[in-house]
Design a protein around this motif. Sequence first.
Motif, mmCIF file in Angstrom:
data_model
loop_
_atom_site.group_PDB
_atom_site.id
_atom_site.type_symbol
_atom_site.label_atom_id
_atom_site.label_comp_id
_atom_site.label_asym_id
_atom_site.label_seq_id
_atom_site.Cartn_x
_atom_site.Cartn_y
_atom_site.Cartn_z
ATOM 1 N N ASP A 1 2.453 1.011 6.055
ATOM 2 C CA ASP A 1 2.880 0.798 4.662
ATOM 3 C C ASP A 1 4.039 -0.185 4.552
ATOM 4 N N GLU A 2 4.401 -0.817 5.669
ATOM 5 C CA GLU A 2 5.477 -1.806 5.760
ATOM 6 C C GLU A 2 6.857 -1.225 5.460
ATOM 7 N N HIS A 3 6.984 0.106 5.554
ATOM 8 C CA HIS A 3 8.281 0.761 5.528
ATOM 9 C C HIS A 3 8.619 1.231 6.942
ATOM 10 N N LEU B 1 11.476 7.632 5.045
ATOM 11 C CA LEU B 1 11.096 6.876 6.240
ATOM 12 C C LEU B 1 10.591 7.769 7.369
ATOM 13 N N TYR C 1 15.814 2.412 -0.540
ATOM 14 C CA TYR C 1 16.539 1.586 0.424
ATOM 15 C C TYR C 1 17.938 1.219 -0.076
ATOM 16 N N TYR D 1 16.362 -4.139 -4.156
ATOM 17 C CA TYR D 1 15.212 -4.100 -3.264
ATOM 18 C C TYR D 1 13.949 -3.731 -4.013
ATOM 19 N N GLU E 1 11.083 -3.455 -2.572
ATOM 20 C CA GLU E 1 10.208 -2.731 -1.657
ATOM 21 C C GLU E 1 10.200 -1.231 -1.926
ATOM 22 N N HIS E 2 11.370 -0.658 -2.196
ATOM 23 C CA HIS E 2 11.465 0.783 -2.477
ATOM 24 C C HIS E 2 12.895 1.060 -2.929
#
Length: 391
Positions: A329-331, A380, A61, A55, A57-58
């Motif tokens: 932040d799209e999380h 999150l 995850y 991932y 994104e982060h």
Amino acid sequence: MNRWDLIVIGAGAVGSAALRAATEAGARVLGLEQHTPANARGSSHGHSRIFRHAYFEHPDYVPLLRYATARFESLERESGVALLHRCGMLLMGGRGSAVVRGSVESARRSGLPLDALDAAALHERFPWFAVADDTIGAFEANAGLVRPEAAVHAAVGIASARGAVLRTDCRVAEVTEDGAGVSVVTDAGTEHGAAAIIAAGPWAPLLMPELGPLLRVTRQVQAWVEPLDGTDASAMPCWLYDRGPGQRAMYGLAPDPSAPASPDRRPAPSGRPKVAFHGSDVVVDPDRGAAPVTATDTDAILAAYRRIAPTLAGQVAESATCLYTMSPDEHFIVGSRPGCRRTFFAAGLSGHGFKLAPALGDVLVDLALRGDTALPIGFLSPARFAVGRPN
């Protein structure tokens, strides 16, 4: 007065997973869904969703992703329904692509198998894509697509068989807490529970107005596109193309071999490759729904698709809309509702939540029934936005 151990609001991706997890824990659970499970008005439909583990994104995850895939696998075994198709996931972009480089780094940190590819290797292994000489890529073989409607119905079916009660066509107006627990006001009356989970997708900001400034519901268009005559797409992977700064990424899902053909033997829409842009600026009121797909929508998709995969970009066979609920932040935003001790939620899944739905359902049930969770969700937390704090 009827009283439940847990009330779950929403029976989509996360809500259905929470119902399953709650019945596994032996809870007396009520599910409330304003439409029907996996309906086409929210975010848990469209025949296929991508699942992957490396991932970009982060990195936090990754443990959740591994856990979620294992829970999809156990749901397959328990329900007898095939939910995953491991066709692989290909990421592509220019030499400096944060998507590709972030995925490679995520795989390295977590010990995930991932092939780093240059343009020559991309041309050889994935001939559908017309990539420039400076393109880089990464391929994860242990990834692919998950069937969303089938997954939701499987989880709901198992929960119901264990005693969960699901009420459909039941709209929730308000969720409040007092010293005795949680009260959920619906259009059919008020239900009372020891705890509640809000997994309402695009309707989350309506049920939790304090989160409204953080959540933006947007319209997405997805298209099932016929390849050109003579192009065999049966072995292609799912993919994502990083088009660079200022341009929305484009992604595609492989044709699903389990999708039934139509009576005239043409592949069903879900048996064709699906393609879309990731993200949109078109804000939607979920009660009104997204505007129908137009030729302008599909023309834009086809124009970009032809530059990436010219032999795949024939004619649009079918199209549909779905909704993203975006966080700043799209999380994801996951935890206890601000100011509450017995109400928990997941919201703002930002277009990449379905693959993690089983993990999120388990997290919320852990929090609601036990007060904590062993799964790593600290990054999150809604606290990162200081929502609900006094000025």
